[in-house]
Design an enzyme around this catalytic site. Structure first.
Site, PDB file in Angstrom:
ATOM      1  N   GLN A 101      33.107  55.968  35.528  1.00 23.66           N
ATOM      2  CA  GLN A 101      33.298  54.742  34.745  1.00 23.66           C
ATOM      3  C   GLN A 101      34.547  54.867  33.872  1.00 23.66           C
ATOM      4  OE1 GLN A 101      29.985  53.677  32.189  1.00 23.66           O
ATOM      5  NE2 GLN A 101      30.745  51.590  31.891  1.00 23.66           N
ATOM      6  N   HIS A 107      29.467  46.551  34.367  1.00 21.57           N
ATOM      7  CA  HIS A 107      30.023  45.706  35.432  1.00 21.57           C
ATOM      8  C   HIS A 107      29.618  46.228  36.795  1.00 21.57           C
ATOM      9  CE1 HIS A 107      32.952  48.867  34.490  1.00 21.57           C
ATOM     10  NE2 HIS A 107      33.283  48.847  35.768  1.00 21.57           N
ATOM     11  N   HIS A 109      30.988  46.265  40.836  1.00 23.23           N
ATOM     12  CA  HIS A 109      32.125  46.053  41.736  1.00 23.23           C
ATOM     13  C   HIS A 109      31.589  45.435  43.022  1.00 23.23           C
ATOM     14  CE1 HIS A 109      34.980  48.970  39.724  1.00 23.23           C
ATOM     15  NE2 HIS A 109      33.832  49.449  39.271  1.00 23.23           N
TER      16      HIS A 109
HETATM   17  P1  AMP Z   1      35.011  51.366  36.301  1.00 22.46           P
HETATM   18  O1  AMP Z   1      35.972  52.497  36.571  1.00 22.46           O
HETATM   19  O2  AMP Z   1      33.799  51.346  37.169  1.00 22.46           O
HETATM   20  O3  AMP Z   1      34.694  51.325  34.828  1.00 22.46           O
HETATM   21  O4  AMP Z   1      35.762  50.041  36.704  1.00 22.46           O
HETATM   22  C1  AMP Z   1      36.729  49.434  35.913  1.00 22.46           C
HETATM   23  C2  AMP Z   1      37.547  48.587  36.844  1.00 22.46           C
HETATM   24  O5  AMP Z   1      38.294  47.697  36.072  1.00 22.46           O
HETATM   25  C3  AMP Z   1      38.534  49.377  37.715  1.00 22.46           C
HETATM   26  O6  AMP Z   1      38.256  49.128  39.086  1.00 22.46           O
HETATM   27  C4  AMP Z   1      39.901  48.828  37.308  1.00 22.46           C
HETATM   28  O7  AMP Z   1      40.754  48.683  38.405  1.00 22.46           O
HETATM   29  C5  AMP Z   1      39.531  47.484  36.706  1.00 22.46           C
HETATM   30  N1  AMP Z   1      40.421  46.968  35.687  1.00 22.46           N
HETATM   31  C6  AMP Z   1      40.944  47.630  34.632  1.00 22.46           C
HETATM   32  N2  AMP Z   1      41.675  46.795  33.876  1.00 22.46           N
HETATM   33  C7  AMP Z   1      41.599  45.578  34.455  1.00 22.46           C
HETATM   34  C8  AMP Z   1      42.142  44.282  34.155  1.00 22.46           C
HETATM   35  N3  AMP Z   1      42.910  44.085  33.077  1.00 22.46           N
HETATM   36  N4  AMP Z   1      41.865  43.261  34.974  1.00 22.46           N
HETATM   37  C9  AMP Z   1      41.093  43.443  36.068  1.00 22.46           C
HETATM   38  N5  AMP Z   1      40.544  44.637  36.417  1.00 22.46           N
HETATM   39  C10 AMP Z   1      40.804  45.678  35.613  1.00 22.46           C
END
Ligand code: AMP
Length: 144
Positions: A101, A107, A109
């Site tokens: 994370q 969230h 995916h």
């Molecule tokens: P996680 O690593 O499961 O916490 O997922 C966070 C996700 O947010 C990752 O897949 C990133 O690519 C995505 N992410 C980070 N910043 C942004 C942003 N500003 N807009 C859209 N997605 C983002």
């Protein structure tokens, strides 16, 4: 950040919800927001978040929040299947930094998979072109 800790109201998704930074929206209602992942692991990669909960992860989420989120996740998956015709769809969700994370606002995916195309590495992909993301979001939201 481990599983212990407090919600940071200045995390990037909280800022997106407040409209302080932009996102490429697919759909939203009063409870949930679905938008394009800007570092997509595959074409059509979306994120599903609660607009009201301060749960950082699955373990902290209220049952009602989870119900709304998983309903929106299913809706997003169905729309991306209809719009982009992938061969499969992966739904993932990470809890705590050691689990992968990186943003500490709960969230899910939704990641379409295409036969013969590898999956980009989580958190290591390049930034997508925003115009491309907007075109994908328009196509997916038209299939809702
Ligand atoms: P996680 O690593 O499961 O916490 O997922 C966070 C996700 O947010 C990752 O897949 C990133 O690519 C995505 N992410 C980070 N910043 C942004 C942003 N500003 N807009 C859209 N997605 C983002």
């Amino acid at each position: 950040m481990s599983l212990d800790g407090r919600y940071d109201a200045d995390n990037i998704f909280a800022k997106i919800i407040r409209g302080e930074i932009p996102c490429v929206k697919v759909f939203e209602d009063d409870q949930v927001l679905v938008f394009m992942d800007v570092f997509p692991q595959a074409r059509g990669h979306m994120l599903v978040i609660s607009k009201t909960s301060q749960a950082r992860n699955l373990l902290e989420a209220e049952a009602k929040t989870l119900g709304r989120l998983i309903g929106a996740t299913q809706k997003a998956a169905a729309a991306v299947v209809a719009a982009l015709k992938p061969d499969g769809v992966v739904v993932t969700q990470f809890n705590g930094a050691p689990a992968g994370q990186t943003v500490f606002h709960l969230h899910f995916h939704v990641i379409p998979r295409y036969e013969g195309e590898g999956l980009g590495r989580h958190g290591e992909g390049g930034m997508a072109n925003v115009e491309d993301l907007k075109a994908l979001a328009a196509k997916i939201s038209a299939a809702l």
